[in-house]
Design a protein around this motif. Structure first.
Motif, PDB file in Angstrom:
ATOM      1  N   HIS A 301       0.807  -1.219   0.000  1.00  0.00           N
ATOM      2  CA  HIS A 301       0.000   0.000   0.000  1.00  0.00           C
ATOM      3  C   HIS A 301       0.843   1.274   0.000  1.00  0.00           C
ATOM      4  CE1 HIS A 301       0.755   1.074   4.244  1.00  0.00           C
ATOM      5  NE2 HIS A 301       0.797  -0.241   4.442  1.00  0.00           N
ATOM      6  N   SER A 302       2.116   1.164   0.350  1.00  0.00           N
ATOM      7  CA  SER A 302       2.965   2.357   0.399  1.00  0.00           C
ATOM      8  C   SER A 302       3.528   2.726  -0.970  1.00  0.00           C
ATOM      9  CB  SER A 302       4.123   2.135   1.382  1.00  0.00           C
ATOM     10  OG  SER A 302       5.034   1.153   0.886  1.00  0.00           O
ATOM     11  N   GLN A 303       3.285   1.878  -1.981  1.00  0.00           N
ATOM     12  CA  GLN A 303       3.872   2.078  -3.300  1.00  0.00           C
ATOM     13  C   GLN A 303       2.826   2.519  -4.320  1.00  0.00           C
ATOM     14  OE1 GLN A 303       7.295   1.711  -3.741  1.00  0.00           O
ATOM     15  NE2 GLN A 303       7.226   1.451  -1.514  1.00  0.00           N
ATOM     16  N   LYS A 304       3.291   3.074  -5.421  1.00  0.00           N
ATOM     17  CA  LYS A 304       2.432   3.531  -6.525  1.00  0.00           C
ATOM     18  C   LYS A 304       2.273   2.404  -7.538  1.00  0.00           C
ATOM     19  CE  LYS A 304       2.189   7.243 -10.028  1.00  0.00           C
ATOM     20  NZ  LYS A 304       2.906   8.443 -10.565  1.00  0.00           N
ATOM     21  N   ILE A 331      -9.709   2.590  -0.947  1.00  0.00           N
ATOM     22  CA  ILE A 331      -9.251   3.520  -1.969  1.00  0.00           C
ATOM     23  C   ILE A 331      -9.756   4.915  -1.624  1.00  0.00           C
ATOM     24  CG2 ILE A 331      -9.223   4.067  -4.427  1.00  0.00           C
ATOM     25  CD1 ILE A 331      -7.867   1.398  -3.659  1.00  0.00           C
ATOM     26  N   THR A 332      -8.845   5.886  -1.669  1.00  0.00           N
ATOM     27  CA  THR A 332      -9.227   7.276  -1.395  1.00  0.00           C
ATOM     28  C   THR A 332      -8.924   8.147  -2.595  1.00  0.00           C
ATOM     29  OG1 THR A 332      -7.103   8.086  -0.527  1.00  0.00           O
ATOM     30  CG2 THR A 332      -8.538   6.880   1.013  1.00  0.00           C
ATOM     31  N   LYS A 333      -9.568   9.289  -2.628  1.00  0.00           N
ATOM     32  CA  LYS A 333      -9.185  10.314  -3.596  1.00  0.00           C
ATOM     33  C   LYS A 333      -7.788  10.805  -3.236  1.00  0.00           C
ATOM     34  CE  LYS A 333     -14.011  11.829  -3.974  1.00  0.00           C
ATOM     35  NZ  LYS A 333     -14.958  12.954  -3.762  1.00  0.00           N
ATOM     36  N   ILE A 334      -7.172  11.590  -4.119  1.00  0.00           N
ATOM     37  CA  ILE A 334      -5.799  12.021  -3.833  1.00  0.00           C
ATOM     38  C   ILE A 334      -5.748  13.013  -2.675  1.00  0.00           C
ATOM     39  CG2 ILE A 334      -4.931  11.519  -6.141  1.00  0.00           C
ATOM     40  CD1 ILE A 334      -5.123  14.478  -6.793  1.00  0.00           C
ATOM     41  N   ASP A 335      -6.933  13.566  -2.293  1.00  0.00           N
ATOM     42  CA  ASP A 335      -6.949  14.437  -1.118  1.00  0.00           C
ATOM     43  C   ASP A 335      -7.160  13.664   0.175  1.00  0.00           C
ATOM     44  OD1 ASP A 335      -9.636  13.758  -1.093  1.00  0.00           O
ATOM     45  OD2 ASP A 335     -10.377  15.749  -1.597  1.00  0.00           O
ATOM     46  N   GLY A 336      -7.273  12.326   0.063  1.00  0.00           N
ATOM     47  CA  GLY A 336      -7.384  11.486   1.242  1.00  0.00           C
ATOM     48  C   GLY A 336      -8.789  11.112   1.645  1.00  0.00           C
ATOM     49  N   TYR A 361      -3.649   5.522 -12.225  1.00  0.00           N
ATOM     50  CA  TYR A 361      -2.643   5.355 -11.181  1.00  0.00           C
ATOM     51  C   TYR A 361      -3.290   5.373  -9.797  1.00  0.00           C
ATOM     52  CZ  TYR A 361       0.864   6.308 -14.762  1.00  0.00           C
ATOM     53  OH  TYR A 361       1.642   6.251 -15.879  1.00  0.00           O
ATOM     54  N   VAL A 362      -2.759   4.516  -8.927  1.00  0.00           N
ATOM     55  CA  VAL A 362      -3.089   4.562  -7.511  1.00  0.00           C
ATOM     56  C   VAL A 362      -1.781   4.808  -6.764  1.00  0.00           C
ATOM     57  CG1 VAL A 362      -4.158   3.423  -5.560  1.00  0.00           C
ATOM     58  CG2 VAL A 362      -4.961   2.922  -7.862  1.00  0.00           C
ATOM     59  N   HIS A 363      -1.741   5.913  -6.013  1.00  0.00           N
ATOM     60  CA  HIS A 363      -0.515   6.321  -5.340  1.00  0.00           C
ATOM     61  C   HIS A 363      -0.416   5.661  -3.971  1.00  0.00           C
ATOM     62  CE1 HIS A 363       0.251   9.570  -8.305  1.00  0.00           C
ATOM     63  NE2 HIS A 363      -1.070   9.540  -8.401  1.00  0.00           N
ATOM     64  N   LYS A 392      -5.486   7.042  -4.269  1.00  0.00           N
ATOM     65  CA  LYS A 392      -4.457   6.625  -3.321  1.00  0.00           C
ATOM     66  C   LYS A 392      -4.932   5.382  -2.577  1.00  0.00           C
ATOM     67  CE  LYS A 392      -2.682   9.596  -0.501  1.00  0.00           C
ATOM     68  NZ  LYS A 392      -2.500  10.730   0.446  1.00  0.00           N
ATOM     69  N   PHE A 393      -3.965   4.581  -2.138  1.00  0.00           N
ATOM     70  CA  PHE A 393      -4.288   3.480  -1.237  1.00  0.00           C
ATOM     71  C   PHE A 393      -4.438   4.007   0.182  1.00  0.00           C
ATOM     72  CE2 PHE A 393      -1.850   0.946  -4.460  1.00  0.00           C
ATOM     73  CZ  PHE A 393      -2.918   0.168  -4.889  1.00  0.00           C
ATOM     74  N   LYS A 394      -5.416   3.482   0.881  1.00  0.00           N
ATOM     75  CA  LYS A 394      -5.543   3.715   2.303  1.00  0.00           C
ATOM     76  C   LYS A 394      -4.449   2.922   3.022  1.00  0.00           C
ATOM     77  CE  LYS A 394      -9.253   3.415   5.766  1.00  0.00           C
ATOM     78  NZ  LYS A 394     -10.657   2.938   5.938  1.00  0.00           N
ATOM     79  N   SER A 395      -3.904   3.436   4.087  1.00  0.00           N
ATOM     80  CA  SER A 395      -2.859   2.728   4.831  1.00  0.00           C
ATOM     81  C   SER A 395      -3.356   1.348   5.251  1.00  0.00           C
ATOM     82  CB  SER A 395      -2.469   3.534   6.078  1.00  0.00           C
ATOM     83  OG  SER A 395      -1.445   2.873   6.786  1.00  0.00           O
ATOM     84  N   GLY A 396      -2.540   0.333   4.986  1.00  0.00           N
ATOM     85  CA  GLY A 396      -2.892  -1.032   5.338  1.00  0.00           C
ATOM     86  C   GLY A 396      -3.608  -1.804   4.252  1.00  0.00           C
TER      87      GLY A 396
END
Length: 574
Positions: A301-304, A331-336, A361-363, A392-396
């Protein structure tokens, strides 16, 4: 494991498989898209009948493929003799190549080796023109791995190998046995050769990929290794091997809509080649009208990560095309902020009847992102024509899947096509967008590029030929100079006058020829594709054989003549 460490290990494993043992590897670097000549490989037939193209290999990757395109002359139609390579005659060597034939079974495929007067049968007798196998591949439009062995000069066995032959990558099994040889004492070098010969059908194509010549030792990759798809970064690579022509279901992919709205077909891919394409055909009921979910793939999840797929819509812009991903509330938007139903894009493609590459892309969960990198690309120009949404990926987040659909299309004349879905870690080794597009714009002309590490997303086609043409050919009996024609080019009067019927046959097979040829025919034998021989008794102008108790398939009827030549006819046993 750290993704960078994993990528390094995967790369080292791939390099070991690709080149550490292969004596042809350095010369294979010269397989650049274009025409002949190619350093290290001496093409057979004319230059116009041989070319290197960018096309999909047996694992759905975009690679440099050798293409034979017959020109209707009754002679060589493409393929090569490699340069000579030094060997140790006391050791065993393995030869291999992937081959695929399309359109028809006209002509003959050959796979062999050569070393002047140095290749022996296993019983020790000289074989002047050694082929591990020749004939028709088991099915059209499907890649097969051809494997042959030359044993060391001290080999004392007389039987054949259980390994040499033709392998089907779909099942991993040997489907045709081949012929093994051994080196004569003192043999210093050998060449690899693979051809298409005597194909009069100009619509036919034969493809060659990844020839190998390697000493058999503890480091040599197994045959199963050769048939296993390297991931090369694409998390969907293994599942994409299940894309074969037919209906649903497909292992590794869940279809959207109903089974009748989804199928895998033989069609033209974005690079102009025949590939397996996922087709959505709306039933007119609305809702899901075709497309797929991939299976879940583990990620860091920490990778793009990058998601891609090719899409093409035909007939009308009814309905909506979707391209996205899924990971349960991860999954989140790029603003979290959380995105419950993440799509990179939905809408109508810029034009009908045209392939587009969709890239999303998923960051990584810790990334600070303000710009969107994803887009829709036009392969004709190589340019992004529409930007799309990043996430973006959510942490975890532990895993994710790829999805692409057609939805709410009530026009039953519409079709949507999907090709080469990918999920890959962005770590600097992934193919560029230009490489994924497979072409570059050069003054308005689209040119093919060479891609060494790209992975696209289709498996070869499982299609049984509807019919097989009867052919004639003469096998060489004189010692072969690799630079000279492989086979005599003149027609045989006997070949033109012999009649074999019925063809196809359920069992009984009759042969007839003019009386004037009786004195020319020494023996008649029938062989299957594994070279199993069936002797045929013949009389004045006629012969018969009963194949009732023999398996269905392709057989060769060989008329061995008193002048030392052989005329071959091909038949089908139903």
């Amino acid at each position: 494991m750290n993704p960078k460490v994993y990528a390094l290990i995967a790369c080292l494993l791939f390099l070991n498989l690709a080149g550490a043992q292969n004596l042809l590897e350095n010369d294979l670097q010269n397989w650049n898209v274009g025409g002949m000549p190619i350093d290290g490989f001496n093409h057979r037939a004319t230059s116009s009948e041989n070319s290197i193209i960018s096309s999909t290999n047996p694992f759905g990757e975009l690679k440099s493929i050798w293409l034979a395109s017959p020109d209707a002359d009754y002679n060589a139609d493409g393929g090569w003799n490699s340069d000579t390579h030094n060997i140790d005659h006391t050791k065993d060597y393995r030869f291999s190549v992937w081959i695929k034939k399309t359109n028809s079974d006209d002509g003959i495929t050959y796979f062999g080796c050569w070393s002047t007067d140095n290749i022996l049968r296993l019983d020790g007798s000289l074989h002047e023109n050694p082929y591990f196998w020749f004939g028709d591949l088991p099915s059209l439009n499907k890649w097969y791995l051809l494997v042959g062995y030359v044993r060391g000069s001290g080999y004392s066995g007389s039987g054949g190998s259980t390994d040499g032959g033709i392998y089907d990558p779909t099942t991993g099994q040997q489907v045709v046995t081949g012929t093994d040889y051994k080196f004569k004492n003192g043999t210093a070098d050998v060449i690899h050769r693979a051809y298409l010969f005597y194909d009069l059908t100009t619509a036919d194509k034969q493809y060659f990929y990844a020839p190998r010549l390697e000493q058999v030792n503890a480091q040599i990759p197994s045959i199963q290794d050769l048939m296993t798809a390297p991931s090369n970064g694409n998390l969907l690579a293994e599942d994409l091997q299940n894309w074969s022509v037919g209906g649903m279901p497909v292992d590794g992919f869940s279809f959207r809509g109903n089974g009748s709205e989804n199928s895998l077909i033989d069609a033209t891919d974005p690079f102009g080649e025949s590939s397996v394409i996922w087709r959505a055909e709306p039933s007119g009921n609305g809702g899901g009208d075709g497309g797929f979910y991939s299976s879940y793939k583990n990620i860091d999840h920490s990778q793009k990560y990058r998601f891609t797929v090719w899409m093409r819509k035909t007939n009308s812009n009814e309905g909506t095309s979707y391209f996205g991903l899924w990971s349960d509330n991860n999954i989140t938007k790029i603003d979290g902020t959380l995105k419950n139903n993440p799509y990179f894009w939905l809408g109508d493609l810029p034009s009908l009847n045209k392939w587009y590459l969709l890239v999303g892309y998923v960051h990584g969960s810790g990334a600070t992102v303000t710009e969107h990198d994803g887009g829709i690309y036009d392969p004709a120009t190589g340019q992004e024509v529409q930007s799309i949404t990043d996430y973006k990926f959510k942490s975890g987040t532990p895993n994710v899947f790829h999805r692409a659909f057609l939805y709410n299309d009530t026009n039953t004349n519409d079709e949507q096509y999907f090709f080469a879905p990918r999920i890959e870690l962005i770590n600097g080794t992934e193919p560029t967008i230009a490489e994924l597009l497979g072409s570059q714009n050069n003054g308005g002309t689209v040119n093919r590029l060479v891609f060494v590490f790209d992975t696209a997303g289709n498996q070869t086609i499982r299609k049984i030929p509807s019919q097989t043409t009867t052919l004639k050919a003469r096998l060489p009996q004189e010692p072969l100079d690799p630079e000279a024609p492989l086979l005599p080019e003149e027609d045989s009067l006997l070949a033109n006058n012999v009649i074999i019927y019925p063809n196809p046959t359920a069992g009984d097979l009759a042969m007839e020829w003019s009386q004037e040829f009786n004195g020319q025919i020494k023996d008649i034998v029938v062989t299957d594709m594994g070279n199993k021989v069936i002797k045929v008794s013949h009389d004045q102008g006629a012969a018969k054989v009963d194949l009732t108790n023999y398996p269905s398939g392709i057989y060769l009827v060989s008329f061995k003549l008193t002048d030392g030549s052989t005329v071959i006819k091909k038949i089908i046993k139903k």
